[in-house]
Design an enzyme around this catalytic site. Structure first.
Site, PDB file in Angstrom:
ATOM      1  N   LYS A  13       0.819  -1.212   0.000  1.00 55.99           N
ATOM      2  CA  LYS A  13       0.000   0.000   0.000  1.00 55.99           C
ATOM      3  C   LYS A  13       0.861   1.273   0.000  1.00 55.99           C
ATOM      4  O   LYS A  13       2.061   1.223   0.302  1.00 55.99           O
ATOM      5  CB  LYS A  13      -0.934  -0.026   1.227  1.00 55.99           C
ATOM      6  CG  LYS A  13      -1.956  -1.177   1.188  1.00 55.99           C
ATOM      7  CD  LYS A  13      -2.934  -1.095   2.356  1.00 55.99           C
ATOM      8  CE  LYS A  13      -3.951  -2.224   2.323  1.00 55.99           C
ATOM      9  NZ  LYS A  13      -4.952  -2.116   3.410  1.00 55.99           N
ATOM     10  N   TYR A  53     -12.495  -1.839  -3.307  1.00 57.78           N
ATOM     11  CA  TYR A  53     -13.016  -2.021  -1.945  1.00 57.78           C
ATOM     12  C   TYR A  53     -14.541  -1.895  -1.889  1.00 57.78           C
ATOM     13  O   TYR A  53     -15.092  -1.554  -0.833  1.00 57.78           O
ATOM     14  CB  TYR A  53     -12.366  -1.014  -0.993  1.00 57.78           C
ATOM     15  CG  TYR A  53     -10.996  -1.441  -0.494  1.00 57.78           C
ATOM     16  CD1 TYR A  53     -10.830  -2.635   0.215  1.00 57.78           C
ATOM     17  CD2 TYR A  53      -9.877  -0.644  -0.689  1.00 57.78           C
ATOM     18  CE1 TYR A  53      -9.586  -3.019   0.690  1.00 57.78           C
ATOM     19  CE2 TYR A  53      -8.622  -1.023  -0.206  1.00 57.78           C
ATOM     20  CZ  TYR A  53      -8.485  -2.216   0.487  1.00 57.78           C
ATOM     21  OH  TYR A  53      -7.261  -2.602   0.966  1.00 57.78           O
ATOM     22  N   ASN A 116      -2.029   0.181   6.808  1.00 60.42           N
ATOM     23  CA  ASN A 116      -1.479  -1.070   7.327  1.00 60.42           C
ATOM     24  C   ASN A 116      -0.627  -1.846   6.329  1.00 60.42           C
ATOM     25  O   ASN A 116      -0.556  -3.065   6.366  1.00 60.42           O
ATOM     26  CB  ASN A 116      -2.600  -1.930   7.928  1.00 60.42           C
ATOM     27  CG  ASN A 116      -3.644  -2.304   6.906  1.00 60.42           C
ATOM     28  OD1 ASN A 116      -3.529  -1.934   5.735  1.00 60.42           O
ATOM     29  ND2 ASN A 116      -4.644  -3.051   7.314  1.00 60.42           N
ATOM     30  N   HIS A 119      -2.131  -5.372   1.427  1.00 64.20           N
ATOM     31  CA  HIS A 119      -3.406  -6.055   1.198  1.00 64.20           C
ATOM     32  C   HIS A 119      -3.124  -7.489   0.774  1.00 64.20           C
ATOM     33  O   HIS A 119      -2.138  -7.746   0.087  1.00 64.20           O
ATOM     34  CB  HIS A 119      -4.197  -5.365   0.069  1.00 64.20           C
ATOM     35  CG  HIS A 119      -5.377  -6.175  -0.378  1.00 64.20           C
ATOM     36  ND1 HIS A 119      -6.577  -6.142   0.287  1.00 64.20           N
ATOM     37  CD2 HIS A 119      -5.513  -7.095  -1.365  1.00 64.20           C
ATOM     38  CE1 HIS A 119      -7.410  -6.998  -0.292  1.00 64.20           C
ATOM     39  NE2 HIS A 119      -6.787  -7.581  -1.300  1.00 64.20           N
ATOM     40  N   GLU A 130     -10.054 -10.056  -7.551  1.00 66.12           N
ATOM     41  CA  GLU A 130      -9.014  -9.027  -7.397  1.00 66.12           C
ATOM     42  C   GLU A 130      -7.911  -9.160  -8.444  1.00 66.12           C
ATOM     43  O   GLU A 130      -7.394  -8.158  -8.943  1.00 66.12           O
ATOM     44  CB  GLU A 130      -8.437  -9.098  -5.982  1.00 66.12           C
ATOM     45  CG  GLU A 130      -9.462  -8.660  -4.939  1.00 66.12           C
ATOM     46  CD  GLU A 130      -8.990  -8.838  -3.497  1.00 66.12           C
ATOM     47  OE1 GLU A 130      -9.754  -8.476  -2.587  1.00 66.12           O
ATOM     48  OE2 GLU A 130      -7.859  -9.331  -3.287  1.00 66.12           O
TER      49      GLU A 130
HETATM   50  P1  GDP Z   1      -7.864  -6.920   5.670  1.00 65.47           P
HETATM   51  O1  GDP Z   1      -8.475  -8.058   4.899  1.00 65.47           O
HETATM   52  O2  GDP Z   1      -7.016  -7.389   6.837  1.00 65.47           O
HETATM   53  O3  GDP Z   1      -7.109  -5.945   4.789  1.00 65.47           O
HETATM   54  O4  GDP Z   1      -9.060  -6.104   6.377  1.00 65.47           O
HETATM   55  P2  GDP Z   1     -10.540  -5.678   5.893  1.00 65.47           P
HETATM   56  O5  GDP Z   1     -10.919  -6.374   4.610  1.00 65.47           O
HETATM   57  O6  GDP Z   1     -11.431  -5.827   7.066  1.00 65.47           O
HETATM   58  O7  GDP Z   1     -10.401  -4.114   5.620  1.00 65.47           O
HETATM   59  C1  GDP Z   1      -9.852  -3.617   4.422  1.00 65.47           C
HETATM   60  C2  GDP Z   1      -8.939  -2.456   4.751  1.00 65.47           C
HETATM   61  O8  GDP Z   1      -9.704  -1.386   5.312  1.00 65.47           O
HETATM   62  C3  GDP Z   1      -7.879  -2.740   5.833  1.00 65.47           C
HETATM   63  O9  GDP Z   1      -6.734  -3.394   5.331  1.00 65.47           O
HETATM   64  C4  GDP Z   1      -7.565  -1.348   6.339  1.00 65.47           C
HETATM   65  O10 GDP Z   1      -6.694  -0.629   5.426  1.00 65.47           O
HETATM   66  C5  GDP Z   1      -8.951  -0.693   6.300  1.00 65.47           C
HETATM   67  N1  GDP Z   1      -9.652  -0.827   7.600  1.00 65.47           N
HETATM   68  C6  GDP Z   1     -10.173  -1.958   8.157  1.00 65.47           C
HETATM   69  N2  GDP Z   1     -10.767  -1.709   9.338  1.00 65.47           N
HETATM   70  C7  GDP Z   1     -10.639  -0.370   9.532  1.00 65.47           C
HETATM   71  C8  GDP Z   1     -11.054   0.521  10.578  1.00 65.47           C
HETATM   72  O11 GDP Z   1     -11.680   0.114  11.571  1.00 65.47           O
HETATM   73  N3  GDP Z   1     -10.740   1.853  10.416  1.00 65.47           N
HETATM   74  C9  GDP Z   1     -10.071   2.331   9.318  1.00 65.47           C
HETATM   75  N4  GDP Z   1      -9.799   3.650   9.240  1.00 65.47           N
HETATM   76  N5  GDP Z   1      -9.650   1.515   8.322  1.00 65.47           N
HETATM   77  C10 GDP Z   1      -9.924   0.185   8.427  1.00 65.47           C
END
Ligand code: GDP
Length: 141
Positions: A13, A53, A116, A119, A130
């Site tokens: 990212k 997303y 973070n 991805h 994807e």
């Molecule tokens: P992943 O599969 O571990 O990447 O997590 P998710 O699919 O749940 O979320 C997609 C992305 O959204 C994450 O990698 C983070 O960049 C972002 N994200 C997830 N949860 C949060 C949150 O609670 N707050 C914010 N600001 N970003 C989040």
């Protein structure tokens, strides 16, 4: 044990690219049985980030997440290996770096739950969507 050669999509990212961690993360992929099958640097448009997303469009963090994901260059890659999807998820660590296991990409390089570093596809169906979102069959080597 049954093993399967799989492909998964990863994105280093914009936060991790900006911080100069591309080489370190790619080294972790290669050291953990994940071969690079395709790679492309891209600064996503806001629309591209929103499409990627789309599953999160109702979440409170959607605006902020898609702004971040289109904020600068990212490295989009297809990785291939035995059980590549689960293997990458383990190597990534938990979404929230505060909860990520020691030695994972997010523990080492993530700045916050949003910024973070990486991805990784979470299931075969999402990996297929994807990979096709960013690459054509002819791009995969
Ligand atoms: P992943 O599969 O571990 O990447 O997590 P998710 O699919 O749940 O979320 C997609 C992305 O959204 C994450 O990698 C983070 O960049 C972002 N994200 C997830 N949860 C949060 C949150 O609670 N707050 C914010 N600001 N970003 C989040």
């Amino acid at each position: 044990m049954e093993t399967a050669l799989e492909r998964t999509l990863t994105i280093i990212k914009p936060d991790a690219v900006r911080a100069g961690h591309v080489g370190d993360v790619v080294k972790m992929f290669e050291a953990n049985g994940l071969r690079i099958a395709a790679a492309r640097m891209a600064t996503l448009t806001r629309r591209e980030a929103e499409g990627f997303y789309a599953v999160h469009r109702t979440k409170p963090f959607f605006e902020s997440l898609t702004a971040f994901m289109s904020s600068g260059p990212a490295l989009v890659m297809v990785l291939e290996g035995e059980n590549a999807i689960a293997r990458l998820r383990k190597l990534m660590g938990a979404t929230d770096p505060a909860k990520a296991a020691p030695g994972t990409v997010r523990k080492l390089y993530a700045q916050s739950i949003e910024r973070n570093a990486i991805h990784g596809s979470d299931a075969p169906e999402t990996a297929a969507f994807e990979i096709a979102y960013f690459f054509a069959g002819i791009d995969l080597v």
